[in-house]
Design a protein around this motif. Structure first.
Motif, mmCIF file in Angstrom:
data_model
loop_
_atom_site.group_PDB
_atom_site.id
_atom_site.type_symbol
_atom_site.label_atom_id
_atom_site.label_comp_id
_atom_site.label_asym_id
_atom_site.label_seq_id
_atom_site.Cartn_x
_atom_site.Cartn_y
_atom_site.Cartn_z
ATOM 1 N N SER A 89 -7.697 10.562 2.003
ATOM 2 C CA SER A 89 -7.328 9.212 1.573
ATOM 3 C C SER A 89 -5.930 8.839 2.179
ATOM 4 N N TYR A 90 -5.187 9.785 2.107
ATOM 5 C CA TYR A 90 -3.737 9.766 2.398
ATOM 6 C C TYR A 90 -3.368 10.608 3.406
ATOM 7 N N ALA A 120 1.095 0.002 2.385
ATOM 8 C CA ALA A 120 0.142 0.960 3.297
ATOM 9 C C ALA A 120 0.718 2.300 3.228
ATOM 10 N N ARG A 168 -1.718 5.494 4.256
ATOM 11 C CA ARG A 168 -3.147 5.167 3.817
ATOM 12 C C ARG A 168 -3.950 5.859 5.026
ATOM 13 N N ASN A 169 -5.009 6.452 4.989
ATOM 14 C CA ASN A 169 -5.745 6.946 6.051
ATOM 15 C C ASN A 169 -6.870 5.900 6.216
ATOM 16 N N SER A 170 -6.459 4.487 6.503
ATOM 17 C CA SER A 170 -7.607 3.471 6.616
ATOM 18 C C SER A 170 -7.538 2.866 8.153
#
Length: 286
Positions: A89-90, A120, A168-170
């Motif tokens: 997620s990160y 972020a 953040r892995n978004s």
């Protein structure tokens, strides 16, 4: 192992003198969550691959996915490849010639991001290591910023060293990302969006300056041109708020004016040189 909360993204190329320290900084992390290491070797021609396998052969402390590319694909394509392998997620970043110094670094940064969803990215101060002088000293090459910044601040220029970053892995990296020259700054421009950026005052990593460093020792002229090209790509390709786009356009305009002024100065100096040359030759005839 469950899906990791954090992926450590590490790229390397010909780092046989540094990779051990980089890996040890990751392996010493004390976390209350699952951690994975994504390690991508861009077909090193030295002993980097051998050392990686020796160091990681007997460790079960961390989940590892190691890629040794059969052919060199280049630093930015390798960076993009490694980022896209990250499942956490990160994402925490540490290149193969830098290293972490605080065993609680990742825990501290993740605790903050988990509690503050409006952010972020978070980063921290680093120390610099001069490979030639064998000396560690405080960061003197990064402009100071406040504790909380945003995308507009990043658009004005980079102030974040890669070994300090947790993000953040978004985000999704576009295909054109492989064409940029500054992978870290371009990543922040794509990934931060409308969220905020947090700076920790502690120094928890070391950024290495050496003849082998890909960016820190480039000649100033090349460095400036690579920066201009990257800003131009981001300004053209990335989907950005109008205020951020305006900042990038102003940077490009200022750079263009500077280049024009430099060219004008060169032309003037050439004309003066030709005039003096003709005048001297005229005197010799008499």
């Amino acid at each position: 192992m469950n899906k990791p909360l954090v992926s450590v993204c590490m790229i390397t190329y010909n780092h046989e003198n540094y990779i051990k320290q980089a890996l040890e900084g990751v392996l010493m992390q004390q976390c209350s969550f699952d951690l994975e290491l994504i390690l991508s070797n861009d077909a090193s021609t030295d002993e980097t691959d051998k050392l990686i396998k020796e160091i990681l052969r007997d460790t079960n402390a961390i989940s590892l996915r190691y890629t040794n590319h059969p052919k060199n694909i280049g630093m930015i394509p390798n960076f993009k490849y490694a980022l896209e392998q990250c499942k956490g997620s990160y994402i925490a970043i540490c290149e193969g010639d830098d290293y972490w110094t605080d065993p609680l670094k990742i825990q501290k940064q993740i605790d903050f991001l988990e509690q503050h969803p409006s952010f972020a990215l978070c980063f921290h101060n680093v120390n610099l290591y001069d490979e030639n002088l064998k000396t560690i000293y405080r960061d003197t090459i990064t402009r100071p910023v406040s504790e909380i910044t945003n995308l507009k601040d990043v658009a004005r220029g980079n102030y974040i060293h890669t070994p300090s970053v947790v993000i953040r892995n978004s985000f999704i990296l576009p295909d054109w990302f492989v064409n940029v020259y500054l992978g870290d700054w371009s990543l922040y421009m794509i990934a931060v969006g409308s969220k905020k950026i947090k700076k920790f005052p502690e120094s928890m990593a070391v950024y290495r300056i050496s003849d082998g460093a890909a960016w820190s020792t480039q000649e100033k002229k090349i460095r400036k041109e690579n920066s201009r090209r990257t800003v131009a790509i981001i300004a053209e390709k990335a989907e950005l708020p109008k205020k951020v786009q305006k900042i990038l356009n102003l940077r490009l305009s200022a750079n263009k004016s500077s280049r024009i002024n430099n060219l004008t100065l060169v032309k003037i100096l050439k004309r003066i040189g030709k005039f003096l040359y003709r005048k001297l030759n005229h005197k010799k005839k008499f």
